[in-house]
Design an enzyme around this catalytic site. Sequence first.
Site, PDB file in Angstrom:
ATOM      1  N   TYR A  18       3.289  20.166 -56.330  1.00 29.24           N
ATOM      2  CA  TYR A  18       3.060  19.854 -57.746  1.00 29.24           C
ATOM      3  C   TYR A  18       4.246  19.099 -58.371  1.00 29.24           C
ATOM      4  N   ASN A  50       5.376  20.495 -45.051  1.00 27.55           N
ATOM      5  CA  ASN A  50       4.504  21.053 -44.005  1.00 27.55           C
ATOM      6  C   ASN A  50       3.070  21.258 -44.519  1.00 27.55           C
ATOM      7  N   PHE A  80      12.444  20.547 -52.940  1.00 24.02           N
ATOM      8  CA  PHE A  80      11.421  21.346 -53.620  1.00 24.02           C
ATOM      9  C   PHE A  80      10.766  22.355 -52.675  1.00 24.02           C
ATOM     10  N   SER A 124      15.065  28.202 -60.581  1.00 28.72           N
ATOM     11  CA  SER A 124      14.106  28.667 -61.584  1.00 28.72           C
ATOM     12  C   SER A 124      14.800  29.523 -62.628  1.00 28.72           C
ATOM     13  N   TYR A 180      11.145  36.701 -54.864  1.00 30.53           N
ATOM     14  CA  TYR A 180      11.150  35.244 -55.069  1.00 30.53           C
ATOM     15  C   TYR A 180      12.390  34.816 -55.852  1.00 30.53           C
ATOM     16  N   LYS A 236      15.945  32.500 -54.830  1.00 29.68           N
ATOM     17  CA  LYS A 236      16.512  31.354 -55.561  1.00 29.68           C
ATOM     18  C   LYS A 236      17.986  31.592 -55.864  1.00 29.68           C
ATOM     19  N   ASN A 242       9.090  26.628 -67.674  1.00 28.93           N
ATOM     20  CA  ASN A 242       7.696  26.714 -67.223  1.00 28.93           C
ATOM     21  C   ASN A 242       7.082  25.318 -67.110  1.00 28.93           C
ATOM     22  N   ARG A 286       1.169  42.270 -67.929  1.00 35.53           N
ATOM     23  CA  ARG A 286       1.363  42.101 -66.486  1.00 35.53           C
ATOM     24  C   ARG A 286       2.735  42.655 -66.117  1.00 35.53           C
ATOM     25  N   GLY A 301       6.293  43.148 -64.841  1.00 35.15           N
ATOM     26  CA  GLY A 301       7.398  42.203 -64.618  1.00 35.15           C
ATOM     27  C   GLY A 301       7.528  41.154 -65.708  1.00 35.15           C
ATOM     28  N   ASP A 302       6.529  41.048 -66.611  1.00 33.41           N
ATOM     29  CA  ASP A 302       6.617  40.038 -67.677  1.00 33.41           C
ATOM     30  C   ASP A 302       7.594  40.469 -68.761  1.00 33.41           C
TER      31      ASP A 302
HETATM   32  P1  NAD Z   1       4.267  23.635 -54.726  1.00 27.21           P
HETATM   33  O1  NAD Z   1       3.842  24.808 -53.891  1.00 27.21           O
HETATM   34  O2  NAD Z   1       3.221  22.842 -55.398  1.00 27.21           O
HETATM   35  O3  NAD Z   1       5.145  22.638 -53.832  1.00 27.21           O
HETATM   36  C1  NAD Z   1       5.962  23.095 -52.782  1.00 27.21           C
HETATM   37  C2  NAD Z   1       5.741  22.174 -51.598  1.00 27.21           C
HETATM   38  O4  NAD Z   1       6.591  22.594 -50.525  1.00 27.21           O
HETATM   39  C3  NAD Z   1       4.301  22.215 -51.072  1.00 27.21           C
HETATM   40  O5  NAD Z   1       3.837  20.886 -50.863  1.00 27.21           O
HETATM   41  C4  NAD Z   1       4.410  22.968 -49.730  1.00 27.21           C
HETATM   42  O6  NAD Z   1       3.454  22.519 -48.815  1.00 27.21           O
HETATM   43  C5  NAD Z   1       5.831  22.636 -49.318  1.00 27.21           C
HETATM   44  N1  NAD Z   1       6.474  23.655 -48.490  1.00 27.21           N
HETATM   45  C6  NAD Z   1       6.545  24.990 -48.688  1.00 27.21           C
HETATM   46  N2  NAD Z   1       7.242  25.582 -47.712  1.00 27.21           N
HETATM   47  C7  NAD Z   1       7.659  24.587 -46.876  1.00 27.21           C
HETATM   48  C8  NAD Z   1       8.441  24.551 -45.691  1.00 27.21           C
HETATM   49  N3  NAD Z   1       8.922  25.688 -45.155  1.00 27.21           N
HETATM   50  N4  NAD Z   1       8.666  23.362 -45.111  1.00 27.21           N
HETATM   51  C9  NAD Z   1       8.182  22.213 -45.636  1.00 27.21           C
HETATM   52  N5  NAD Z   1       7.424  22.182 -46.745  1.00 27.21           N
HETATM   53  C10 NAD Z   1       7.175  23.362 -47.359  1.00 27.21           C
HETATM   54  O7  NAD Z   1       5.333  24.186 -55.772  1.00 27.21           O
HETATM   55  P2  NAD Z   1       5.951  23.478 -57.043  1.00 27.21           P
HETATM   56  O8  NAD Z   1       5.385  24.123 -58.235  1.00 27.21           O
HETATM   57  O9  NAD Z   1       5.884  22.014 -56.905  1.00 27.21           O
HETATM   58  O10 NAD Z   1       7.458  23.973 -56.924  1.00 27.21           O
HETATM   59  C11 NAD Z   1       8.444  23.189 -56.281  1.00 27.21           C
HETATM   60  C12 NAD Z   1       9.750  23.965 -56.275  1.00 27.21           C
HETATM   61  O11 NAD Z   1      10.126  24.270 -57.604  1.00 27.21           O
HETATM   62  C13 NAD Z   1       9.695  25.295 -55.520  1.00 27.21           C
HETATM   63  O12 NAD Z   1      10.908  25.462 -54.825  1.00 27.21           O
HETATM   64  C14 NAD Z   1       9.563  26.315 -56.626  1.00 27.21           C
HETATM   65  O13 NAD Z   1      10.092  27.563 -56.253  1.00 27.21           O
HETATM   66  C15 NAD Z   1      10.380  25.663 -57.729  1.00 27.21           C
HETATM   67  N6  NAD Z   1       9.961  26.107 -59.064  1.00 27.21           N
HETATM   68  C16 NAD Z   1       8.659  25.954 -59.443  1.00 27.21           C
HETATM   69  C17 NAD Z   1       8.261  26.387 -60.705  1.00 27.21           C
HETATM   70  C18 NAD Z   1       6.829  26.250 -61.147  1.00 27.21           C
HETATM   71  O14 NAD Z   1       6.454  26.856 -62.125  1.00 27.21           O
HETATM   72  N7  NAD Z   1       5.989  25.455 -60.495  1.00 27.21           N
HETATM   73  C19 NAD Z   1       9.206  26.973 -61.571  1.00 27.21           C
HETATM   74  C20 NAD Z   1      10.523  27.085 -61.156  1.00 27.21           C
HETATM   75  C21 NAD Z   1      10.893  26.640 -59.886  1.00 27.21           C
HETATM   76  C1  UD1 Z   2       5.877  32.972 -63.703  1.00 25.11           C
HETATM   77  C2  UD1 Z   2       6.702  33.805 -62.765  1.00 25.11           C
HETATM   78  C3  UD1 Z   2       8.092  33.196 -62.690  1.00 25.11           C
HETATM   79  C4  UD1 Z   2       7.992  31.743 -62.230  1.00 25.11           C
HETATM   80  C5  UD1 Z   2       7.084  30.995 -63.213  1.00 25.11           C
HETATM   81  C6  UD1 Z   2       6.853  29.572 -62.818  1.00 25.11           C
HETATM   82  C7  UD1 Z   2       5.762  36.070 -62.912  1.00 25.11           C
HETATM   83  C8  UD1 Z   2       5.942  37.463 -63.414  1.00 25.11           C
HETATM   84  N1  UD1 Z   2       6.726  35.177 -63.249  1.00 25.11           N
HETATM   85  O1  UD1 Z   2       6.532  32.934 -64.953  1.00 25.11           O
HETATM   86  O2  UD1 Z   2       8.895  33.912 -61.794  1.00 25.11           O
HETATM   87  O3  UD1 Z   2       9.267  31.148 -62.212  1.00 25.11           O
HETATM   88  O4  UD1 Z   2       5.808  31.647 -63.247  1.00 25.11           O
HETATM   89  O5  UD1 Z   2       6.056  29.493 -61.667  1.00 25.11           O
HETATM   90  O6  UD1 Z   2       4.805  35.781 -62.207  1.00 25.11           O
HETATM   91  N2  UD1 Z   2      -0.348  34.809 -68.936  1.00 25.11           N
HETATM   92  C9  UD1 Z   2      -1.533  35.286 -69.440  1.00 25.11           C
HETATM   93  N3  UD1 Z   2      -2.662  35.133 -68.669  1.00 25.11           N
HETATM   94  C10 UD1 Z   2      -2.645  34.543 -67.432  1.00 25.11           C
HETATM   95  C11 UD1 Z   2      -1.421  34.065 -66.935  1.00 25.11           C
HETATM   96  C12 UD1 Z   2      -0.286  34.233 -67.707  1.00 25.11           C
HETATM   97  O7  UD1 Z   2      -1.590  35.823 -70.528  1.00 25.11           O
HETATM   98  O8  UD1 Z   2      -3.699  34.442 -66.779  1.00 25.11           O
HETATM   99  C13 UD1 Z   2       0.858  34.904 -69.785  1.00 25.11           C
HETATM  100  C14 UD1 Z   2       2.018  35.655 -69.177  1.00 25.11           C
HETATM  101  O9  UD1 Z   2       1.960  37.006 -69.495  1.00 25.11           O
HETATM  102  C15 UD1 Z   2       3.208  34.929 -69.839  1.00 25.11           C
HETATM  103  C16 UD1 Z   2       2.709  33.497 -70.024  1.00 25.11           C
HETATM  104  O10 UD1 Z   2       1.292  33.577 -69.996  1.00 25.11           O
HETATM  105  O11 UD1 Z   2       3.465  35.473 -71.102  1.00 25.11           O
HETATM  106  C17 UD1 Z   2       3.172  32.529 -68.935  1.00 25.11           C
HETATM  107  O12 UD1 Z   2       2.832  33.082 -67.677  1.00 25.11           O
HETATM  108  P1  UD1 Z   2       3.021  32.249 -66.326  1.00 25.11           P
HETATM  109  O13 UD1 Z   2       2.431  30.894 -66.471  1.00 25.11           O
HETATM  110  O14 UD1 Z   2       2.533  33.103 -65.201  1.00 25.11           O
HETATM  111  O15 UD1 Z   2       4.591  32.047 -66.227  1.00 25.11           O
HETATM  112  P2  UD1 Z   2       5.762  33.147 -66.275  1.00 25.11           P
HETATM  113  O16 UD1 Z   2       5.252  34.525 -66.274  1.00 25.11           O
HETATM  114  O17 UD1 Z   2       6.669  32.765 -67.392  1.00 25.11           O
END
Ligand code: NAD
Ligand code: UD1
Length: 343
Positions: A11, A32, A80, A124, A148, A152, A178, A290, A292-293
């Site tokens: 993403y 991968n 990423f 994150s 998780y 990080k 987010n 939920r 952990g929130d």
């Molecule tokens: P995503 O799952 O869409 O993208 C991750 C990509 O990495 C995928 O294409 C997956 O196929 C690839 N991948 C996973 N493990 C692998 C491995 N061992 N070797 C090679 N490729 C691998 O996730 P995203 O939302 O794009 O997140 C990207 C990064 O940002 C992640 O490290 C995630 O922890 C971090 N992050 C994401 C968010 C979020 O809300 N999306 C928030 C904070 C941090």
């Molecule tokens: C979550 C992860 C966090 C991660 C982030 C980005 C948890 C507990 N935390 O954060 O570690 O870095 O995603 O990937 O999973 N909500 C609803 N209904 C839903 C989904 C969410 O009400 O169906 C609420 C949640 O309670 C929160 C807000 O929406 O208040 C955002 O939730 P979410 O998008 O899951 O992100 P985080 O919980 O902030």
Amino acid sequence: MTIMVTGGAGYIGSHTCVELIEAGHQVVIFDNFCNSNIEVVRRIERITSAAPVVVRGDVRDRDLISATLAKHRCEAVIHFAGLKSVAESVSHPLLYYENNVLGSMSLVQAMQDVGVGKLVFSSSATVYGDPVFLPLTEDHPKSPYSPYGRTKLVVEEMLTEVAQSTNRFKIAILRYFNPVGCHVSGLIGEDPLGVPSNLMPFIAQVAVGRRPHVNIFGNDYNTPDGTGIRDYVHVMDLASGHLRALEHLSRQDFIQVNLGTGRGSSVLDLVQAFSKACGKDIPFVFSARRDGDVASYYAATDLAHKLLGWRATRKLHDMCADTWRWQSRNPNGYGIVPDQVSA
Ligand code: NAD
Ligand code: UD1
């Protein structure tokens, strides 16, 4: 320059690839595909009119990474690749330590093998844990509550020590709040497998008729409307933050920076903004909190502005309008029907 983007088919990675290519860089996607679809590469090509190199591989494969870095003469890496589900990390912690911690270690070793020193790492805001104060500044205490989040933090600490031990590495650690939204074309977007655990993709699937209603997890928090407050940041703003961070590494060897808007929005704010963007009501029901929130968190953004000259520019409306464009044109994401995949 040529940049290896691990997880570049995912993403945030795919959106960052578009930003990098449009800024004139060459991109080598190293992925991968465990959580992504090869179709994304064709979409990146449609948007940018440039075909990124794609290497199907695992970041735990040190030899393949070093061979790829050398073959394509990469000068920097944006990392990423990793697993990101909080719930899955609780049930499968070793999988998370192996992918996220060992994967990052093997990547850094491979970079060292071939003398590539510039690295931008996806961290994150979850590393902060329960806020002691708001907004969350970069020096806020770190206390992640999930495996998780701890993976990080471990990688952040490893990278800090690597940067302290040598001047051959130049490292930017970016802590995302987010990430939501997608490219304005509606050609690429967030495509979670199975039932989305994050709010925005869930709302989008309700809007497109794939799910009956949004479950709002708790309406008794100590916030103005009782629902949780988060700092939603547009993924294209995040993408430009990566470009700025990479450029900044020519001036400074090590930085740790938040990427967020500094503004908190509640769950109800997001539901209402999405309704407005898609022109229909989004049904919702209040359900239990939920595990952990936390009630509220949002970023301090001064450091990103001071160091990188970066500020998020897109508003909640843009995040929802772009997500709606992607979801309504691609109701089943990149073609996989998620419920069939998870069944
Ligand atoms: P995503 O799952 O869409 O993208 C991750 C990509 O990495 C995928 O294409 C997956 O196929 C690839 N991948 C996973 N493990 C692998 C491995 N061992 N070797 C090679 N490729 C691998 O996730 P995203 O939302 O794009 O997140 C990207 C990064 O940002 C992640 O490290 C995630 O922890 C971090 N992050 C994401 C968010 C979020 O809300 N999306 C928030 C904070 C941090
Ligand atoms: C979550 C992860 C966090 C991660 C982030 C980005 C948890 C507990 N935390 O954060 O570690 O870095 O995603 O990937 O999973 N909500 C609803 N209904 C839903 C989904 C969410 O009400 O169906 C609420 C949640 O309670 C929160 C807000 O929406 O208040 C955002 O939730 P979410 O998008 O899951 O992100 P985080 O919980 O902030």
